[in-house]
Design an enzyme around this catalytic site. Structure first.
Site, PDB file in Angstrom:
ATOM      1  NE  ARG A   1      -8.819  -7.301   2.801  1.00 15.57           N
ATOM      2  CZ  ARG A   1      -7.768  -6.500   2.870  1.00 15.57           C
ATOM      3  NH1 ARG A   1      -7.386  -5.832   1.797  1.00 15.57           N
ATOM      4  NH2 ARG A   1      -7.100  -6.337   3.985  1.00 15.57           N
ATOM      5  CB  VAL A   2     -12.951  -3.043   0.769  1.00 17.25           C
ATOM      6  CG1 VAL A   2     -12.400  -1.652   1.017  1.00 17.25           C
ATOM      7  CG2 VAL A   2     -13.530  -3.144  -0.639  1.00 17.25           C
ATOM      8  N   GLY A   3      -9.963  -3.409   2.323  1.00  9.69           N
ATOM      9  CA  GLY A   3      -9.219  -3.212   3.567  1.00  9.69           C
ATOM     10  C   GLY A   3      -9.408  -1.808   4.117  1.00  9.69           C
TER      11      GLY A   3
ATOM     12  N   GLY B   1      -5.107  -4.419   6.905  1.00  3.49           N
ATOM     13  CA  GLY B   1      -6.262  -3.532   6.884  1.00  3.49           C
ATOM     14  C   GLY B   1      -7.300  -3.867   7.929  1.00  3.49           C
TER      15      GLY B   1
ATOM     16  CB  THR C   1       1.297   0.547   4.633  1.00  8.45           C
ATOM     17  OG1 THR C   1       2.381   0.548   5.578  1.00  8.45           O
ATOM     18  CG2 THR C   1       1.387   1.796   3.778  1.00  8.45           C
ATOM     19  N   GLY C   2      -0.268  -1.919   5.699  1.00 11.25           N
ATOM     20  CA  GLY C   2      -0.235  -3.165   6.478  1.00 11.25           C
ATOM     21  C   GLY C   2      -1.608  -3.789   6.574  1.00 11.25           C
TER      22      GLY C   2
ATOM     23  CB  THR D   1      -0.845   0.030   1.298  1.00 12.99           C
ATOM     24  OG1 THR D   1      -1.645  -1.140   1.361  1.00 12.99           O
ATOM     25  CG2 THR D   1      -1.751   1.254   1.383  1.00 12.99           C
TER      26      THR D   1
END
Ligand code: GLY
Length: 339
Positions: free
Chosen positions: A227-229, A253, A250-251, A199
């Site tokens: 899927r959405v983070g 989600g 970042t990382g 990200t």
């Protein structure tokens, strides 16, 4: 997934250890790292994969562009890079081999926000998120609706898989199970491909003290379709308050959504914490939540005084900063260490 429970983790600040619950028996060591900061008129920071983004964003600021132009176009450059496997064109696809992109943008001076989730076929979700912010009365469009909106604004559909990302997906698919119908080529050693969560987050402040930020991602590699983070979730993957500062992530989600991380970082800064301390305090909430098995997550933040910092749960993350004189890559401070 978090690391195996048997690993020993070390809190890198004894002061922090005393206030983190659910970590009984974990050793602590005192550790400090100088807070990198260099006050100036212009400042751009990003996650460690954003060196080109901070350079481009700074060039835009120096030419008189807004912080919004700077962060959007800085990150668009990285979205265009086929070698960057966590963002835009060449980002690793979902489990069906389709690239689904998420992005968010916030403008401090206007307090406006825009986001897109699970957007297919458009390499620059950050530009679409900006249009959602500026050309709709809404904040968040997803899936087919986001695509139709992008096409209405003249974006062109393209296949976002590169040969390299397609091969990585195919290898993951073929190695997934010996009970399905997909078989790896003979004589090819299994690789057990990792599932990165690449990200990019980018934040900027200009000479007037105006702040903007963006976060963009292709999400967890080989994710469930749909899927959405955290990246497009305003308050999780990104938050900007022009009076206080900005933060992004970042990382993992899922971990971040559960602590509404970027908003928490900004609130800690509002209470007087430095950007670095605010990032660490928010990471402690993740540790609390997971009771000792947190997945990795990183935060980046800057404040109205042009102080900045970044922190990560597990040692090894980097971030970029450009203060107008040069771009540098620094190590994020970390909260826990795997031994
Ligand atoms: N932080 C990116 C994601 O979890 O999708």
């Amino acid at each position: 997934m978090g690391a195996p429970f048997s690993r020993r983790w070390f809190l890198l600040s004894s002061a922090m250890a005393s206030s983190v619950s659910g970590l009984a028996g974990i050793d602590t060591v005192a550790h400090s790292q100088s807070v990198p900061q260099r006050p100036g008129n212009l400042l751009v920071i990003s996650s460690g994969n954003g060196i080109k983004a901070v350079e481009k964003a700074m060039a835009i600021l120096e030419a008189g562009g807004s912080t919004l132009d700077a962060v959007v176009e800085g990150v668009a450059l990285v979205e265009d890079d086929p070698e960057e496997d966590g963002v835009g064109y060449g980002g690793l696809p979902n489990a069906d081999g389709e690239v689904e992109l998420d992005a968010s943008v916030m403008s401090g001076p206007t307090g406006a926000a825009g986001a897109v989730g699970a957007l297919k076929y458009i390499r620059n979700p950050v530009r679409v998120a900006r249009l959602v912010m500026e050309r709709t009365s809404r904040v968040f469009l997803v899936g087919e609706g986001a695509l139709r909106f992008a096409l209405a604004h003249g974006f062109h559909k393209e296949d976002l898989l590169t040969e390299k990302s397609r091969q990585r997906w195919l290898q993951w698919k073929e190695e997934l199970s010996d009970k399905d119908d997909w078989v790896a080529p003979p004589n090819k050693a299994p690789q057990k491909p990792e599932r990165p969560q690449g990200t990019i987050n980018c934040l900027a402040i200009d000479a007037q003290g105006d702040i903007s930020g963006v976060t963009s991602t292709s999400g967890l590699a080989f994710k469930m379709p749909g899927r959405v983070g955290d990246s497009p979730i305003i308050g999780a993957g990104l938050y900007v308050d022009n009076r206080v500062g900005a933060a992004g992530s970042t990382g993992n989600g899922e971990a971040n959504i559960k602590v509404v991380g970027a908003h928490s970082v900004v609130e800690f800064m509002r209470q007087g914490r430095s950007p670095e301390q605010a990032c660490l305090e928010t990471l402690k909430r993740v540790v609390d939540l997971y009771r000792g098995t947190p997945p990795n997550l990183s935060f980046y933040a800057l404040n109205k005084s042009r102080e900045f910092g970044a922190a990560t749960l597990f040692k090894g993350a980097k971030y970029c900063a450009h203060d107008g004189s040069r771009a540098v890559v620094r190590e994020s401070v970390w909260l826990l260490e795997k031994k």
